[in-house]
Scaffold this active site. Structure first.
Site, short mmCIF file in Angstrom:
data_model
loop_
_atom_site.label_atom_id
_atom_site.label_comp_id
_atom_site.label_asym_id
_atom_site.label_seq_id
_atom_site.Cartn_x
_atom_site.Cartn_y
_atom_site.Cartn_z
N CYS A 70 -68.19 47.08 15.65
CA CYS A 70 -68.70 48.57 15.13
C CYS A 70 -69.41 48.71 13.73
CB CYS A 70 -68.21 50.02 15.47
SG CYS A 70 -66.85 50.32 14.51
N GLU A 95 -67.23 59.19 17.42
CA GLU A 95 -68.02 57.43 16.41
C GLU A 95 -68.31 56.52 17.35
OE1 GLU A 95 -65.24 56.40 13.90
OE2 GLU A 95 -63.66 58.40 13.31
#
Ligand code: NAD
Length: 457
Positions: free
Chosen positions: A245, A211
């Site tokens: 993010c 991720e």
């Protein structure tokens, strides 16, 4: 200190089968939920100390998200664990076929510092639900949250079941990954470190979920509702002081509405955080001086249309809008990961697409438009981990959607049942009765081609 002896004990514990029953998994999930709730105040205090997050923000983006994942797992665990029956093809009739969800074994979860609790504990929920033993490696840069998380884990789980391994990632992670074969490595963090993790995993053929980060573009078309767009972009761009993010990294706005958008963004910033965001209840701080220095370095790479003030002592960077930016400057090449928003005008879709393609496969892509046609064209044109239409970042809070990147922004996905699937092996099982065993299936095969062509097609 070496962890290899502890990892060997985990392997043994997994092999005992203790973690695999429905009852055991359910019990652990319940225990975890209870413990998080009883440490709620400690987590608020810790996340304020590390990142100046308010309790409301902590609930919406950290603890509440994990509690929601736990509730979802507890509600669906039995169903998720059930073998899935599938059709059997003509060749294999009268066999029956099913997919078993097999626990992987001992898995490693590595977390970053920006949502230090959620990004370590959300994968943990699925790993426990799937029946694994888990090693948790938190980021070393959110020390207050690290201490509470360690307490939660050590109060509730034996180290052979869930092992908490704090410390400097660059030393403890290679020490484990180069000497022990994990059954899965789930990593959240930067693309640079992701590459290091991927290489170590490849050496021992360990499967990974990565991720990662990157530059998530946000396109605002001329037919967008500009005030709504500005509110929604400002809301997530400046949440956690931009250290998210999936925050819109930069905005590409149709030139005809650029000034209007910039004005609306400024108004939203002041409305959300007042004209003194350093004193705002809702505005966070930068995690540490290293990140502060990196982000403030970008401030000279454009014209400051709003904000721009900083305070190193308080690790404060004002929500800032930058215009007149060169596409070749570092701010347009690197992930910003801070409260600076470049706003770049475009006049044609091709021009905007060419800018996006400089950093392909973003973690997220956001499109603001009132035209269904444009919405579809944009979604088709930009390969991305996930997307929102007339919204930014919120897709990640719906645990019915898979969350993850592609290419440079990552591989694999999780949340809700997808986390359970990430930490399970889909084992294909075929069961064949013995009462029917036609000789046609066995050699010699000579003369059976026509029949095979009829059965296998
Ligand atoms: P990071 O890559 O520096 O650190 C992440 C983890 O890796 C930490 O636990 C750290 O200890 C460990 N680590 C650091 N150096 C290592 C090394 N040399 N070898 C092995 N392990 C090492 O990331 P970060 O700064 O904590 O987080 C910010 C980044 O994470 C941003 O790029 C952001 O976009 C990304 N991120 C992605 C997601 C997502 O869900 N895709 C979520 C949050 C953050």
């Amino acid at each position: 200190m070496t962890h290899i002896a502890s990892l060997a004990k985990m392997r043994q514990y997994f092999a005992s089968g203790a973690t695999r029953s429905y009852e055991f998994r359910k019990e652990q999930l319940k225990k975890l939920k209870q413990s998080i709730l009883s440490h709620e105040q400690d987590l608020y205090a810790a996340l304020y100390a590390d990142l100046k997050k308010s309790p409301e923000e902590v609930w919406a983006t950290e603890t509440g998200m994990v509690i929601a994942e736990l509730s979802e797992a507890l509600k669906n665990l039995r169903n998720w664990m059930k073998p899935e029956s599938v059709t059997t093809n003509l060749l294999n009739l009268p066999s029956s076929s099913k997919i078993m969800k097999e626990a992987l074994g001992v898995v490693l979860i590595i977390g970053p510092w920006n949502y230090p609790f959620q990004l370590l504990f959300n994968p943990l929920v699925g790993a426990i639900a799937a029946g694994n033993c888990v090693v948790l490696k938190p980021s070393e840069f959110a020390p207050a949250t690290d201490a509470v998380m360690r307490k939660i884990i050590e109060e509730n789980f034996a180290p052979e079941y869930v092992l908490y391994v704090p410390g400097d990632g660059a030393s403890v992670i290679p020490e484990m990954m180069n000497n022990f074969s994990f059954d899965h490595v789930f990593y959240t963090g930067s693309t640079t470190v992701g590459r290091i993790i991927y290489k170590m995993a490849a050496e021992r053929l360990m499967p990974v979920t990565l991720e990662l980060g990157g530059k998530s573009p946000c396109v605002v078309e001329e037919d967008a509702d500009i005030n709504v767009a500005a509110r929604r972009i400002a809301m997530t761009k400046f949440s956690n002081a931009g250290q998210m993010c999936v925050a819109p990294d930069y905005v590409l706005v149709h030139a005809s509405v650029k000034d209007k958008l910039v004005e609306a963004l400024k108004a939203s910033i002041v409305k959300f955080f007042s004209d003194k965001p350093e004193e705002s209840y809702s505005f966070g701080k930068i995690i540490n001086e290293k990140q502060f220095n990196r982000i403030t370095g970008y401030l000279t790479q454009g014209t400051i249309a709003h904000g721009g003030r900083t305070d190193k002592e308080k690790l404060f960077i004002e929500p800032t809008i930058l215009t007149d930016i060169s596409l070749d400057s570092p701010i347009m090449k690197e992930e910003i990961f801070g409260p600076l928003l470049p706003v770049i005008p475009f006049t044609s879709k091709e021009e905007a697409l060419a800018i996006i393609q400089r950093n392909p496969n973003p973690l997220s892509f956001y499109i603001y438009t009132s035209s269904r046609k444009k919405e579809k064209e944009w979604l088709d044109a930009v390969p991305a981990g996930g997307s929102c239409v007339n919204n930014s970042s919120w897709h990640l809070t719906n645990h019915h959607l898979p969350f993850g990147g592609r290419g440079f922004s990552g591989t694999g996905c999780y949340h809700g049942k997808y986390t359970f699937e990430t930490f399970s092996h889909k084992k294909a099982v075929m069961k064949t009765p013995t009462w029917f065993d036609p000789s046609i299936k066995y050699p010699p095969f000579k003369g059976k081609l026509k029949l095979f062509k009829w059965v296998i097609k």
